[in-house]
Write a protein that holds these residues in place. Structure first.
Motif, mmCIF file in Angstrom:
data_model
loop_
_atom_site.group_PDB
_atom_site.id
_atom_site.type_symbol
_atom_site.label_atom_id
_atom_site.label_comp_id
_atom_site.label_asym_id
_atom_site.label_seq_id
_atom_site.Cartn_x
_atom_site.Cartn_y
_atom_site.Cartn_z
ATOM 1 N N GLY A 542 7.340 3.233 -5.577
ATOM 2 C CA GLY A 542 6.993 1.834 -5.369
ATOM 3 C C GLY A 542 5.669 1.430 -5.977
ATOM 4 N N PHE A 543 5.095 2.297 -6.820
ATOM 5 C CA PHE A 543 3.787 2.000 -7.403
ATOM 6 C C PHE A 543 3.906 1.109 -8.626
ATOM 7 C CE2 PHE A 543 0.648 2.990 -10.720
ATOM 8 C CZ PHE A 543 -0.506 2.572 -10.070
ATOM 9 N N SER A 544 2.995 0.180 -8.731
ATOM 10 C CA SER A 544 2.785 -0.593 -9.952
ATOM 11 C C SER A 544 1.316 -0.961 -10.015
ATOM 12 C CB SER A 544 3.648 -1.857 -9.969
ATOM 13 O OG SER A 544 3.145 -2.817 -9.049
ATOM 14 N N ASN A 545 0.862 -1.406 -11.175
ATOM 15 C CA ASN A 545 -0.548 -1.753 -11.333
ATOM 16 C C ASN A 545 -0.937 -2.999 -10.550
ATOM 17 O OD1 ASN A 545 -1.216 0.412 -13.003
ATOM 18 N ND2 ASN A 545 -0.540 -0.654 -14.845
ATOM 19 N N THR A 546 0.048 -3.718 -10.041
ATOM 20 C CA THR A 546 -0.256 -4.929 -9.263
ATOM 21 C C THR A 546 0.043 -4.767 -7.780
ATOM 22 O OG1 THR A 546 1.953 -5.816 -9.759
ATOM 23 C CG2 THR A 546 0.152 -6.434 -11.249
ATOM 24 N N LEU A 547 0.388 -3.550 -7.363
ATOM 25 C CA LEU A 547 0.728 -3.328 -5.956
ATOM 26 C C LEU A 547 -0.442 -3.668 -5.033
ATOM 27 C CD1 LEU A 547 2.644 -2.251 -3.753
ATOM 28 C CD2 LEU A 547 1.784 0.056 -4.259
ATOM 29 N N LEU A 565 -6.476 2.479 -2.546
ATOM 30 C CA LEU A 565 -5.333 2.998 -1.794
ATOM 31 C C LEU A 565 -4.101 3.139 -2.673
ATOM 32 C CD1 LEU A 565 -5.569 1.172 1.671
ATOM 33 C CD2 LEU A 565 -6.399 3.440 1.029
ATOM 34 N N THR A 566 -3.831 2.148 -3.511
ATOM 35 C CA THR A 566 -2.640 2.240 -4.364
ATOM 36 C C THR A 566 -2.788 3.340 -5.407
ATOM 37 O OG1 THR A 566 -3.507 0.499 -5.825
ATOM 38 C CG2 THR A 566 -2.042 -0.185 -4.052
ATOM 39 N N GLU A 567 -4.019 3.584 -5.884
ATOM 40 C CA GLU A 567 -4.229 4.616 -6.898
ATOM 41 C C GLU A 567 -4.343 6.012 -6.290
ATOM 42 O OE1 GLU A 567 -7.647 3.245 -8.983
ATOM 43 O OE2 GLU A 567 -6.541 1.726 -10.120
ATOM 44 N N ARG A 572 2.794 4.680 -0.583
ATOM 45 C CA ARG A 572 2.401 5.053 0.790
ATOM 46 C C ARG A 572 1.128 4.330 1.219
ATOM 47 N NH1 ARG A 572 7.199 7.133 -0.508
ATOM 48 N NH2 ARG A 572 7.882 8.774 0.919
ATOM 49 N N ALA A 573 0.526 3.569 0.343
ATOM 50 C CA ALA A 573 -0.620 2.745 0.726
ATOM 51 C C ALA A 573 -0.232 1.744 1.808
ATOM 52 C CB ALA A 573 -1.164 2.011 -0.500
#
Length: 733
Positions: A542-547, A565-567, A572-573
């Motif tokens: 579910g990761f993207s650079n805009t998450l 958190l996203t990185e 799971r952030a």
């Protein structure tokens, strides 16, 4: 005499050929590239329903640490001989019932039989082996004496690279083994970034050019590096003029600077990557437990290994006497990095050592020492070694050294090595930038488990190829290698184990929905063959650079916290943010920082304990968050909050809290904490005394000087009166 047609046709053909060749080169250089992380998330972020309800992601859970230990103990109750044990794989208890699994139509109790494989060591190599074996349908257990990535795997240069210096050696020394290492690493680099885009990224790295003749030399080298990468590359290297180089890296020294070459490699968060590999293996059914120490290996009457005796070190930390128990397995793999020979001597006391430990020191400097998106490599230092100077987690990492060393759990970086790194950095930076010892926020020494070359005494000539050997009793050892090739090492180790131990792989018919969505399947066809080059790790789906924007809009997180958190956790952030306490402020709404200087928040500690098996304060400060590696003093000041949060989660006694304090402060000594701070107490920290600066720190900054150009109207004191002296003093009369 040539006819008029030939006179015109030949130049036309030459021009056409040149145009086609030039166009092909231009297309190859500027062709569209797929940048990892730039695609939309495989699993879109959660949305609000029409009636305004928010539907959070529902991610599968790993078993608790106690449940994993119970599975280990059940394996010792098997009365089957190694040859009689069923070798069909199991999935693990993540989809449906925790007690039963159905593979190939058969149902059996999880953990009631001996394991196919027992992996000793929870670093990058061991965790990679466990993930590979589990996704092939094998029943695998992994035990780690300390914590995941507690050794070399958390103390790397944070690069995912093929190795430009190895390529140079391969060319000049005509060394095919070095060439193979670079080629393999470049392929693995692409897999690395594809399977964990939230934890890894591309990083441009600059090579300063100080002599005109170096430009074609470095250009040829970087272009050959691009060529070897082929489709696994992302961007082509390029040349920068002096002005462009200074624009990209303003801290560079202008004197004698001719220009710069820029090439691309990968960077990553090493310990979080290691933890993610281990947790992904657990989701696919592996029994993965940290802080379990192997005390001895067990053999049958024929001298063949059948298991290991272990103890739970967490019980020792709680002041209890740990109970030893046995783990039964048909094959045992030794993946303990620098401690490889210690495990081999458990098997055979007189065995010759195969590891040549080498110390690699790194220092952490403030982020203003380097651009946030550009690294630098010094390919020829004063003594011929290589130094990297890279942005990492908002700070700057510099290193490394390479010298023979003794093996210890937490080696301390020597002052001589730290000062050498600083002096080499100073040589490349502008003379008006003073590289000060007091600017070092953290410093550590990692031990590289290089494979020993009996014909060489110089560790620089050691090749970091990995070595797989099997003893007469059946201990399979996987040693050497480097972070970038962990997956390849895991694949080859499992291939050898299947052959040596007569194991049978099987397809996984009930695959855990690691993405948290029933609608999304992973890209890897888990048919019993190695698929780890396609198995995405926890957090990747579910990761993207805009998450991070979705997190801000839903939880009201501070921007820098949401991005962190996203990185660090990928999708799971969402869980980490949900575990974060309200701030009781207008903004940010959630996320209490454990250090004012860094974006680490309280929810990360709760997530680390509940979902990543964190058992000590060091586990959290060093390997779940990276605070200890970024700033040893800040980690010390955050320690009371971390201990309090972990006490809430784990129910620590007062005595255990005191032990955690003592053990963590001692660990921070290996992270560069000043000796004057090693005796501070918790009360000192809570009263602000740990932040008091000594005489050396006092001189670093202008702390109490009066403004040099203070206007009379800016002062509350009458003209001539000194603000730091009482009005009743004689000097003011």
């Amino acid at each position: 005499m040539a006819t008029p047609r030939r006179r015109f046709l030949r130049p036309f053909l030459y021009a056409s050929a040149a145009a086609i060749a030039g166009g092909s080169v231009l297309y190859y250089v500027y062709r569209p590239r797929k940048i990892p992380g730039s695609d939309p998330a495989t699993v879109p972020p959660p949305r609000y329903t029409e009636d305004g309800r928010f539907q959070p992601p529902r991610f599968p859970l790993v078993k608790t640490r106690d449940e994993q230990i119970a599975d280990l103990k059940r394996s010792s109750k098997s009365h089957s001989t190694p040859d009689a044990v069923d070798t069909k794989g199991v999935l693990g208890a993540l989809t449906g019932s925790r007690k039963e699994n159905s593979i190939d139509g058969q149902v059996r109790q999880d953990g009631d039989e001996a394991y196919d494989l027992l992996v000793i060591g929870g670093g990058a190599t061991g965790s990679g082996i466990a993930l590979d074996a589990a996704t092939r349908g094998l029943k695998v257990a992994l035990v780690e004496r300390e914590d995941f990535a507690s050794g070399t795997s958390s103390k790397s240069t944070k690069l995912v690279h093929g190795g430009v210096r190895y390529l140079e050696k391969a060319v000049w020394e005509l060394d095919y083994n070095q060439y193979k290492l670079v080629k393999e690493a470049l392929r693995e680099r692409k897999y690395f970034l594809d399977t964990a885009p939230h934890l890894s990224s591309w990083l441009p790295i600059m090579i300063p050019v100080q002599k005109w003749w170096q430009a074609p030399y470095f250009w040829a080298g970087t272009k050959f590096y691009d060529f070897l990468a082929g489709s696994e590359g992302i961007e082509s290297s390029y040349f920068l003029t002096k002005s462009k180089a200074l624009d990209a890296f303003p801290m560079l020294k202008q004197e004698n600077l001719f220009g710069a070459l820029v090439y691309y490699d990968g960077a990553h968060n090493d310990s979080r990557m290691n933890v993610s590999i281990a947790m992904t293996a657990a989701l696919y059914g592996a029994t993965v437990v940290n802080h379990i120490e192997v005390t001895s290996l067990e053999k049958d009457a024929n001298g063949k290994l059948i298991g290991a005796k272990v103890k739970d070190r967490v019980q020792e930390k709680d002041g209890l006497k740990p109970q030893e128990f046995s783990i039964r397995a048909k094959g045992i793999i030794n993946a303990t990095g620098p401690f490889t020979d210690a495990v081999r001597k458990m098997d055979e006391s007189e065995v010759a050592e195969i590891v040549a430990p080498s110390s690699g020191v790194h220092v952490i400097l403030p982020g203003y020492y380097s651009p946030s998106k550009m690294g630098l490599i010094d390919p020829k230092t004063s003594d011929g070694r290589v130094i990297f100077f890279l942005p990492w987690q908002g700070n700057t990492i510099a290193g490394t050294t390479d010298a023979p060393t003794a093996i210890s759990q937490n080696p301390i970086a020597g002052e001589e090595e730290i000062n050498w790194i600083l002096s080499e950095i100073q040589a490349y930076l502008a003379p008006d930038l003073n590289v000060r010892r007091g600017d070092v926020l953290a410093a550590w020494s990692g031990i590289r488990p290089l494979v020993k070359d009996p014909n060489s005494k110089n560790t620089e000539s050691l090749v970091r190829n990995h070595l797989i050997t099997v003893s007469d009793s059946g201990l399979l050892t996987c040693a050497g290698g480097k972070w970038t090739t962990y997956r390849q090492m895991g694949e080859e180790a499992v291939d050898e184990a299947i052959s040596r131990y007569g194991l049978k792989t099987s397809p996984l018919l009930q695959v855990p929905r690691v993405s948290g969505s029933e609608m999304i399947d992973d890209a890897a066809p888990l048919d019993g063959s190695c698929q780890t080059h396609q198995v995405r790790l926890v957090g990747a789906h579910g990761f993207s650079n805009t998450l991070f924007i979705n997190l801000i809009q839903h939880f009201g997180l501070e921007s820098i916290v949401a991005k962190h958190l996203t990185e660090s956790y990928g999708d799971r952030a969402w869980t980490v943010a949900a575990l974060s306490a309200p701030t009781e402020q207008r903004y940010p709404v959630r996320g209490l920082k454990i250090s004012a200087l860094y974006p680490f928040i309280d929810g990360e500690i709760r997530y680390a304990v509940r979902h990543e098996y964190a058992q000590t304060a060091v586990d959290v400060l060093a390997r779940r968050t990276r605070l200890a590696f970024l700033n040893a003093q800040a980690a010390l000041e955050a320690l009371p909050a971390v201990i309090d949060l972990m006490t809430e989660e784990l129910g620590w006694s007062k005595k255990r809290q005191e032990k955690e304090w003592h053990d963590t402060v001692q660990f921070l000594a290996s992270m560069g904490l000043a000796k004057s701070k090693l005796s501070v107490t918790r009360r000192d920290v809570e009263n602000g005394k740990a932040g008091e600066y000594d005489e050396h720190e006092r001189k670093l900054y202008s702390r109490h000087d009066r403004p040099a150009d203070m206007m009379e109207s800016d002062s509350k004191f009458p003209s001539g009166e000194k603000p730091v002296i009482s009005a009743d003093s004689a000097v003011n009369k």
